[in-house]
Design an enzyme around this catalytic site. Structure first.
Site, short mmCIF file in Angstrom:
data_model
loop_
_atom_site.label_atom_id
_atom_site.label_comp_id
_atom_site.label_asym_id
_atom_site.label_seq_id
_atom_site.Cartn_x
_atom_site.Cartn_y
_atom_site.Cartn_z
CB CYS A 1 31.40 -36.83 -60.63
SG CYS A 1 29.90 -38.04 -61.07
CB CYS B 1 31.65 -39.45 -68.42
SG CYS B 1 30.80 -38.84 -67.28
#
Length: 381
Positions: A120, A217
């Site tokens: 990410c 997440c």
């Protein structure tokens, strides 16, 4: 004597007043990035807050302990309103799905133990978001990561955070030299997280007491298996648990429910010595188990290397440095032997247990806090 009229460098390293320096702050809605934004706004910088919507946060509104959810977008917006700077929410769901979530599922199915937070940073935050910051005419982009950027003789260098308990260098090894020119990490020098929370209280931020994020997440409650089963239903297919010789010891309910080094929950009883998961073979749908000694590794093949030393990696046959092969393990001494500009073999001076394909191998200077980059552990075949 000629007078030097060059203005002094500001705290972000630019020779102009803070008010003339635009900085994009990547705001997750947590206390760290909120403090960075508030601190820079308080110093008079031209701050622009940006928050990424990375996945369908409708399902995550009530979810605690993870970044980038709906409530976090709301918190970031409130901080921006309180401190009086503009804030934007960018929809990066498709990018995130392609660049992070799909690879996470595929690599897990291939028997690896992926680290999606690194991908990410590498493929979304420090790539697409960084380009967005440049499109906004920002002089730099700041984040709340606990890592240090220091100026060296040959330009900016990446260094571990002052607080070793918060250090995030393992997750940021793939930051390139070009990105490092543009990035700033204002919290990396702080001695502890307590100092960050004190700053949050000083600025009166609503997130001052917000808990730290714990999970990946998009993985609710740390349950990898449920996420991967949705993405790749075939991953839950049952198969055999076998020993190192291929003898069948039992059945499993899908390789996604196991990780390298796991001992509990194998469902194999009546054995004199405990067995550990030493390999996941997704093609054969096998979970391979063995004694603890089978987990010990000294030779690690590494590829996709991002090299941050001043000299090229291939300029030496051997590099003596320290490496970290899991985020929770301390660095240990090793010898790196380059194969190409992006591949190498790492030999640990003492064996390490639970080295897993899909994890990162991060390189550290043994004499200082400097990070020399890192790469991805793979099987070597």
């Amino acid at each position: 004597m000629a007078l030097d009229n060059t203005p002094p460098l500001n705290s972000l390293g630019f020779a102009k007043p803070p008010a003339e320096t635009r900085v994009v702050v990547a705001m997750s809605g947590g206390v760290d990035s909120s403090v960075v934004a508030a601190m820079l706004a308080d110093e008079g910088y031209d701050v622009v807050g940006v928050t990424l919507q990375l996945y369908d946060h409708g399902a995550a509104l009530a979810k605690k302990g993870a970044c980038c959810a709906g409530v976090d977008i709301h918190d970031a917006r409130r901080v921006a309103e309180e401190m009086g700077f503009p804030h934007y929410v960018l929809d990066y769901e498709n990018i995130f799905q392609d660049a992070v979530i799909n690879e996470f599922a595929d690599s897990y199915l291939a028997g690896a133990t992926p680290v999606p937070c690194i991908r990410c940073n590498e493929r979304v935050k420090f790539k697409d978001l960084l380009e967005t910051a440049k499109d906004l005419d920002a002089d730099c982009m700041a984040t709340g990561h606990y890592i240090q950027r220091k100026m060296g003789a040959n330009g900016p260098e990446l260094h571990s955070a002052a607080d070793s308990n918060r250090d995030q260098s393992y997750f940021l090894f793939s930051t390139t030299e070009e990105q490092l020119e543009y990035l700033r990490f204002p919290l990396g020098h702080l001695p502890s997280k307590d100092e960050t929370r004190k700053l949050a209280s000083k600025y009166g931020l609503v997130v001052a007491d917000k808990p730290d994020s714990q999970d990946i997440c998009f993985v609710p409650n740390g349950n990898y298996a449920s996420v991967i089963e949705k993405l790749r239903p075939e991953a839950a297919d049952p198969g055999q648990i076998v020993d190192l010789e291929g003898n069948v010891l039992g059945e499993h309910k899908g390789v996604i429910h196991y990780t390298i080094g796991q001992r509990r929950g194998l469902g194999i009883g009546g054995l004199a010595d405990p067995l550990y998961v030493v390999k996941l073979d997704a093609d054969k749908k096998q979970v391979v188990v063995g004694p603890k000694t089978a987990l010990a590794t000294r030779t690690i093949p590494v590829r996709e290397i991002n090299w941050l030393h001043d000299a090229p990696m291939t300029s030496r046959e051997e590099w003596h440095l320290s490496v970290r092969v899991r985020s929770t393990r301390p660095p240990r001494e090793a010898i790196l032997r380059p194969i190409s500009e992006t591949e190498a073999t790492v030999e640990l001076l003492s064996p390490e247990e639970g080295v897993s394909p899909g994890q990162a191998c991060v390189f550290y200077d043994t004499e200082s806090t400097r990070i020399f980059g890192g790469g991805w552990i793979w099987r070597g075949y």
